[in-house]
Design a protein around this motif. Sequence first.
Motif, PDB file in Angstrom:
ATOM      1  N   LEU A 281       0.816  -1.428  -0.121  1.00  0.00           N
ATOM      2  CA  LEU A 281       0.012   0.118   0.095  1.00  0.00           C
ATOM      3  C   LEU A 281       0.823   1.489   0.153  1.00  0.00           C
ATOM      4  CD1 LEU A 281      -2.564  -1.260   2.732  1.00  0.00           C
ATOM      5  CD2 LEU A 281      -2.780  -1.328   0.284  1.00  0.00           C
ATOM      6  N   THR A 282       0.206   2.374  -0.490  1.00  0.00           N
ATOM      7  CA  THR A 282       0.755   3.686   0.043  1.00  0.00           C
ATOM      8  C   THR A 282       0.073   4.525   0.751  1.00  0.00           C
ATOM      9  OG1 THR A 282      -0.148   4.999  -1.897  1.00  0.00           O
ATOM     10  CG2 THR A 282       1.690   3.535  -2.654  1.00  0.00           C
ATOM     11  N   HIS A 283       0.654   5.743   1.206  1.00  0.00           N
ATOM     12  CA  HIS A 283      -0.150   6.631   2.160  1.00  0.00           C
ATOM     13  C   HIS A 283      -1.402   7.062   1.408  1.00  0.00           C
ATOM     14  CE1 HIS A 283       2.013   8.833  -0.907  1.00  0.00           C
ATOM     15  NE2 HIS A 283       1.653  10.053  -0.708  1.00  0.00           N
ATOM     16  N   LYS A 284      -1.336   7.030   0.030  1.00  0.00           N
ATOM     17  CA  LYS A 284      -2.526   7.639  -0.832  1.00  0.00           C
ATOM     18  C   LYS A 284      -3.687   6.590  -0.697  1.00  0.00           C
ATOM     19  CE  LYS A 284      -0.364  10.589  -4.151  1.00  0.00           C
ATOM     20  NZ  LYS A 284       0.664  10.638  -5.108  1.00  0.00           N
ATOM     21  N   GLY A 285      -3.452   5.340  -0.767  1.00  0.00           N
ATOM     22  CA  GLY A 285      -4.572   4.299  -0.608  1.00  0.00           C
ATOM     23  C   GLY A 285      -5.121   4.347   0.718  1.00  0.00           C
ATOM     24  N   LEU A 286      -4.301   4.755   1.985  1.00  0.00           N
ATOM     25  CA  LEU A 286      -4.659   4.533   3.289  1.00  0.00           C
ATOM     26  C   LEU A 286      -5.555   6.061   3.303  1.00  0.00           C
ATOM     27  CD1 LEU A 286      -2.081   3.344   5.585  1.00  0.00           C
ATOM     28  CD2 LEU A 286      -4.344   2.328   4.908  1.00  0.00           C
ATOM     29  N   GLY A 287      -5.059   7.081   2.706  1.00  0.00           N
ATOM     30  CA  GLY A 287      -5.652   8.473   2.836  1.00  0.00           C
ATOM     31  C   GLY A 287      -7.174   8.148   2.161  1.00  0.00           C
ATOM     32  N   LYS A 288      -7.219   7.644   0.984  1.00  0.00           N
ATOM     33  CA  LYS A 288      -8.488   7.572   0.471  1.00  0.00           C
ATOM     34  C   LYS A 288      -9.587   6.842   1.373  1.00  0.00           C
ATOM     35  CE  LYS A 288      -7.139   7.732  -4.280  1.00  0.00           C
ATOM     36  NZ  LYS A 288      -6.539   6.943  -5.519  1.00  0.00           N
ATOM     37  N   CYS A 289      -9.096   5.781   2.123  1.00  0.00           N
ATOM     38  CA  CYS A 289     -10.088   5.144   3.092  1.00  0.00           C
ATOM     39  C   CYS A 289     -10.409   6.064   4.048  1.00  0.00           C
ATOM     40  CB  CYS A 289      -9.167   4.102   3.441  1.00  0.00           C
ATOM     41  SG  CYS A 289      -8.950   2.724   2.560  1.00  0.00           S
ATOM     42  N   LEU A 290      -9.230   6.667   4.606  1.00  0.00           N
ATOM     43  CA  LEU A 290      -9.771   7.729   5.812  1.00  0.00           C
ATOM     44  C   LEU A 290     -10.569   8.985   5.222  1.00  0.00           C
ATOM     45  CD1 LEU A 290      -9.612   8.801   8.580  1.00  0.00           C
ATOM     46  CD2 LEU A 290      -7.229  10.070   8.020  1.00  0.00           C
ATOM     47  N   TYR A 291     -10.224   9.333   4.119  1.00  0.00           N
ATOM     48  CA  TYR A 291     -11.098  10.362   3.345  1.00  0.00           C
ATOM     49  C   TYR A 291     -12.503  10.042   3.047  1.00  0.00           C
ATOM     50  CZ  TYR A 291     -12.463  14.150   0.190  1.00  0.00           C
ATOM     51  OH  TYR A 291     -13.211  15.274  -0.393  1.00  0.00           O
ATOM     52  N   PHE A 292     -12.731   9.021   2.639  1.00  0.00           N
ATOM     53  CA  PHE A 292     -14.033   8.266   2.627  1.00  0.00           C
ATOM     54  C   PHE A 292     -14.791   8.251   4.123  1.00  0.00           C
ATOM     55  CE2 PHE A 292     -17.156   5.746   0.392  1.00  0.00           C
ATOM     56  CZ  PHE A 292     -17.782   4.987   1.048  1.00  0.00           C
ATOM     57  N   LEU A 293     -14.091   7.890   5.024  1.00  0.00           N
ATOM     58  CA  LEU A 293     -14.907   7.914   6.302  1.00  0.00           C
ATOM     59  C   LEU A 293     -15.126   9.515   6.744  1.00  0.00           C
ATOM     60  CD1 LEU A 293     -12.923   5.056   8.280  1.00  0.00           C
ATOM     61  CD2 LEU A 293     -15.149   5.177   7.836  1.00  0.00           C
ATOM     62  N   LEU A 294     -14.205  10.473   6.480  1.00  0.00           N
ATOM     63  CA  LEU A 294     -14.538  11.539   6.930  1.00  0.00           C
ATOM     64  C   LEU A 294     -15.603  12.384   6.311  1.00  0.00           C
ATOM     65  CD1 LEU A 294     -10.491  12.936   7.331  1.00  0.00           C
ATOM     66  CD2 LEU A 294     -12.189  12.036   9.090  1.00  0.00           C
ATOM     67  N   TRP A 296     -18.417  11.096   5.619  1.00  0.00           N
ATOM     68  CA  TRP A 296     -19.746  10.855   6.483  1.00  0.00           C
ATOM     69  C   TRP A 296     -19.971  12.060   7.446  1.00  0.00           C
ATOM     70  CZ3 TRP A 296     -18.856   5.180   8.228  1.00  0.00           C
ATOM     71  CH2 TRP A 296     -18.632   4.101   7.064  1.00  0.00           C
ATOM     72  N   ASN A 297     -18.769  13.027   7.635  1.00  0.00           N
ATOM     73  CA  ASN A 297     -19.111  14.022   8.690  1.00  0.00           C
ATOM     74  C   ASN A 297     -19.759  13.764   9.767  1.00  0.00           C
ATOM     75  OD1 ASN A 297     -18.939  16.666   8.984  1.00  0.00           O
ATOM     76  ND2 ASN A 297     -20.915  17.275   8.559  1.00  0.00           N
ATOM     77  N   LEU A 298     -19.181  12.415  10.431  1.00  0.00           N
ATOM     78  CA  LEU A 298     -19.603  11.937  11.842  1.00  0.00           C
ATOM     79  C   LEU A 298     -18.273  12.090  12.788  1.00  0.00           C
ATOM     80  CD1 LEU A 298     -20.934   8.363  10.967  1.00  0.00           C
ATOM     81  CD2 LEU A 298     -22.183  10.338  11.567  1.00  0.00           C
ATOM     82  N   PRO A 299     -18.523  12.487  14.080  1.00  0.00           N
ATOM     83  CA  PRO A 299     -17.455  12.563  14.810  1.00  0.00           C
ATOM     84  C   PRO A 299     -16.263  11.501  14.448  1.00  0.00           C
ATOM     85  CG  PRO A 299     -19.312  12.588  16.183  1.00  0.00           C
ATOM     86  CD  PRO A 299     -19.763  12.377  14.927  1.00  0.00           C
ATOM     87  N   THR A 300     -14.998  11.508  14.535  1.00  0.00           N
ATOM     88  CA  THR A 300     -13.933  10.541  14.157  1.00  0.00           C
ATOM     89  C   THR A 300     -12.922  10.585  14.758  1.00  0.00           C
ATOM     90  OG1 THR A 300     -14.930  10.734  11.743  1.00  0.00           O
ATOM     91  CG2 THR A 300     -13.008   9.524  12.097  1.00  0.00           C
ATOM     92  N   LEU A 301     -12.670   9.406  15.503  1.00  0.00           N
ATOM     93  CA  LEU A 301     -11.225   9.394  16.317  1.00  0.00           C
ATOM     94  C   LEU A 301     -10.093   8.703  15.465  1.00  0.00           C
ATOM     95  CD1 LEU A 301      -9.702   9.533  18.827  1.00  0.00           C
ATOM     96  CD2 LEU A 301     -11.047   7.660  19.832  1.00  0.00           C
ATOM     97  N   VAL A 302      -8.992   9.327  15.085  1.00  0.00           N
ATOM     98  CA  VAL A 302      -8.090   8.821  14.269  1.00  0.00           C
ATOM     99  C   VAL A 302      -6.689   8.474  15.045  1.00  0.00           C
ATOM    100  CG1 VAL A 302      -6.467   9.186  12.160  1.00  0.00           C
ATOM    101  CG2 VAL A 302      -8.887  10.273  12.455  1.00  0.00           C
ATOM    102  N   LEU A 303      -6.165   7.255  14.760  1.00  0.00           N
ATOM    103  CA  LEU A 303      -5.324   6.819  15.592  1.00  0.00           C
ATOM    104  C   LEU A 303      -4.130   5.940  14.934  1.00  0.00           C
ATOM    105  CD1 LEU A 303      -7.454   4.854  18.361  1.00  0.00           C
ATOM    106  CD2 LEU A 303      -6.384   7.194  18.425  1.00  0.00           C
ATOM    107  N   GLY A 304      -3.205   5.803  15.281  1.00  0.00           N
ATOM    108  CA  GLY A 304      -1.877   5.340  15.010  1.00  0.00           C
ATOM    109  C   GLY A 304      -1.992   3.749  15.029  1.00  0.00           C
TER     110      GLY A 304
END
Length: 379
Positions: A281-294, A296-304
């Motif tokens: 994977l690359t940062h762009k692949g993970l980025g698209k997943c997080l972007y998809f979740l964001l 939704w405009n729901l409260p979101t907790l992002v962790l390492g």
Amino acid sequence: EKHLDTVVQKNKSQKVVYIYSKELIQICDQMQKIPCRASMVHSLIEAYGLTRYMRVVEPREATEREVNAFHDLDYIEFLKKISNHDDSEKFEDEATHYGLSYDCPLQLGLHKYATMSSGATIVAAECLLQETCKVAINWCGGWHHAAKDHASGFCYINDIVLGILKLKEKYDRILYVDLDLHHGDGVEDAFSATSKVMTVSFHKYLTGFFPGTGSLEDIGIGKGQYYTVNVPLLDGIKDTEFTPLVCRILNKVKETFRPEVVVCQCGADGLAGDPMESFNLTHKGLGKCLYFLLQWNLPTLVLGGGGYNLSNTARCWAFLTALATGKQIPTEIPDHKYFIEYGPDYELEVYPGNRKNHNTAHYLRQVYGAVLNNISKIC
Ligand SMILES: CN(c1ccc(C(=O)NO)cc1)S(=O)(=O)c1ccc(-c2ccccn2)s1
Ligand SMILES: [Zn+2]
């Protein structure tokens, strides 16, 4: 006066909360398996000037009451006891009993590290509860393997479970998404019997690969049946297959489960170039997943979470931080304390390797079909 107050309140609620303190970074830097990773991540985020677009909130230690809401007292007492002895050899047998051995090395200050990194996740969850932000980030959290009574996979206290228990004080339906290379077993086990927390883990699943759980058949128990989703994948998966699979499955999860809040573990050990040498994977692949979740405009907790190529992990999480704040960042790594670690290209990009991809289209179709079939059973 009132108008100004609402404007200020609104403005605050727009900003991403970023959990940081010098002490938190200094403590997390001491972790043997990821030395100085916390500093590299924070320094790159700061060098890109992203902290000015976020509300920086200091963490605190998780209280004993908060830790014992999930973990067994005897395990935590032992963790505390051995963390302050440098002659921990004499506790060897008991240590092994609590999973404190090869893959969870004993080291001084372990208990303080575990309570600080989990306190950071709890503070992030509290910011979401107080609705002072939509997104809260803790790159020192995401320790998804820790069990209630033992350490596992470099994880000592399960900050994710503690954060979700905090969110449960206000939200009824909580979605946990685990993008780490490894199965999020500790979080899944904590909530496998409830329909209030849905856990969705995308991970490498292969005989002999840690932790060995997270098969398609692993769907939750009792009231929690179908509220545990596992997406078992094989070596070599690339963004082009991973991202659409993640988004299609999460789309179905949103339709059926209708989450009120999202917790996303963004472990970076699935990136190309990680010593785990598994996904591509690359940062762009993970980025698209997080972007998809964001979106939704729901409260979101992002962790390492995982991530053992330290500069790639810093690249990825700086990119995700920029994405969460809606800021573009240049591909050139800005000069900063760890600049030399980003050679020879000194750029943000993580490029996929050309390792063989064992995920055939047929395999991915089978997995996707089985997962969607299970999710559709949620009423
Ligand atoms: C303790 N284990 C881990 C380590 C990390 C994780 C992880 O990152 N989970 O998210 C899980 C299990 S383990 O036994 O599989 C390993 C120990 C050392 C490992 C390693 C270290 C460097 C390169 C490749 N593998 S894997
Ligand atoms: Zn991992």
